[in-house]
Design a protein around this motif. Structure first.
Motif, PDB file in Angstrom:
ATOM      1  N   PRO A 160     -55.650  60.561 -58.705  1.00 37.62           N
ATOM      2  CA  PRO A 160     -54.378  61.536 -58.060  1.00 37.62           C
ATOM      3  C   PRO A 160     -53.801  61.110 -57.107  1.00 37.62           C
ATOM      4  N   ARG A 161     -54.400  60.734 -56.106  1.00 37.60           N
ATOM      5  CA  ARG A 161     -53.793  60.080 -55.029  1.00 37.60           C
ATOM      6  C   ARG A 161     -52.730  58.911 -55.157  1.00 37.60           C
ATOM      7  N   TRP A 162     -52.984  57.964 -55.967  1.00 36.79           N
ATOM      8  CA  TRP A 162     -52.258  56.841 -56.331  1.00 36.79           C
ATOM      9  C   TRP A 162     -50.928  57.539 -57.276  1.00 36.79           C
ATOM     10  N   GLN A 163     -51.353  58.307 -57.942  1.00 37.88           N
ATOM     11  CA  GLN A 163     -50.226  59.012 -58.662  1.00 37.88           C
ATOM     12  C   GLN A 163     -49.315  59.684 -58.087  1.00 37.88           C
ATOM     13  N   ALA A 164     -49.774  60.490 -56.933  1.00 35.14           N
ATOM     14  CA  ALA A 164     -48.990  61.404 -56.113  1.00 35.14           C
ATOM     15  C   ALA A 164     -48.132  60.085 -55.218  1.00 35.14           C
ATOM     16  N   LEU A 165     -48.601  59.147 -54.926  1.00 38.41           N
ATOM     17  CA  LEU A 165     -48.016  58.029 -54.024  1.00 38.41           C
ATOM     18  C   LEU A 165     -46.796  57.690 -55.089  1.00 38.41           C
ATOM     19  N   GLY A 166     -47.161  57.400 -56.423  1.00 35.91           N
ATOM     20  CA  GLY A 166     -46.156  56.656 -57.066  1.00 35.91           C
ATOM     21  C   GLY A 166     -45.057  57.870 -57.492  1.00 35.91           C
TER      22      GLY A 166
ATOM     23  N   LEU B  84     -47.950  52.677 -59.985  1.00 36.55           N
ATOM     24  CA  LEU B  84     -49.110  53.477 -59.477  1.00 36.55           C
ATOM     25  C   LEU B  84     -49.362  54.674 -60.226  1.00 36.55           C
ATOM     26  N   LEU B  85     -48.322  55.101 -61.088  1.00 41.37           N
ATOM     27  CA  LEU B  85     -48.520  56.255 -61.880  1.00 41.37           C
ATOM     28  C   LEU B  85     -49.636  56.107 -62.849  1.00 41.37           C
ATOM     29  N   ARG B  86     -49.749  54.996 -63.303  1.00 38.19           N
ATOM     30  CA  ARG B  86     -50.600  54.717 -64.313  1.00 38.19           C
ATOM     31  C   ARG B  86     -52.330  54.487 -64.038  1.00 38.19           C
TER      32      ARG B  86
ATOM     33  N   ALA C 211     -38.990  51.055 -58.602  1.00 37.49           N
ATOM     34  CA  ALA C 211     -39.107  51.693 -59.872  1.00 37.49           C
ATOM     35  C   ALA C 211     -40.523  50.951 -60.529  1.00 37.49           C
ATOM     36  N   ARG C 212     -40.644  49.946 -60.727  1.00 33.79           N
ATOM     37  CA  ARG C 212     -41.753  48.920 -61.363  1.00 33.79           C
ATOM     38  C   ARG C 212     -42.917  49.239 -60.473  1.00 33.79           C
ATOM     39  N   PHE C 213     -42.899  49.170 -59.255  1.00 34.69           N
ATOM     40  CA  PHE C 213     -44.271  49.496 -58.428  1.00 34.69           C
ATOM     41  C   PHE C 213     -44.458  50.968 -58.562  1.00 34.69           C
TER      42      PHE C 213
END
Length: 94
Positions: free
Chosen positions: A48-54, A42-44, A36-38
């Protein structure tokens, strides 16, 4: 030595996967917190690719209460799980 780098990479990936599997089996609460922390890290990110992965890595919330898997039933419904303990009876040989 330069031709063996891919073998070391494969062995390292297998060891890392084994450690993650062991962590999730032996310490599920800690693994859930770290995942959840990771995912929130990633969401921060701005991409958009990192946010989608998060969003994809974000673990499901632990459900509580009725139907959340918190217990085997509170006696209100008839679909409660049977008890895990069973009486053992030993018989003498003849």
């Amino acid at each position: 030595m330069s031709a063996l780098w891919w073998q070391y990479a494969v062995v390292g990936a297998l060891v890392a996967a084994s450690l993650l599997y062991m962590l999730r089996k032996l310490a599920p609460a800690a693994a859930w917190r770290w995942q959840a922390r990771f995912a929130t890290w990633l969401l921060r990110r701005r991409s958009p690719r990192w946010q989608a992965l998060g969003r994809r890595l974000l673990p499901a919330r632990a459900g509580g209460g009725c139907g959340g898997g918190a217990c085997d039933g509170c006696g209100d419904s008839g679909d409660a799980m049977p008890p895990l303990e069973q009486k053992v009876t030993f018989h003498r040989r003849r």
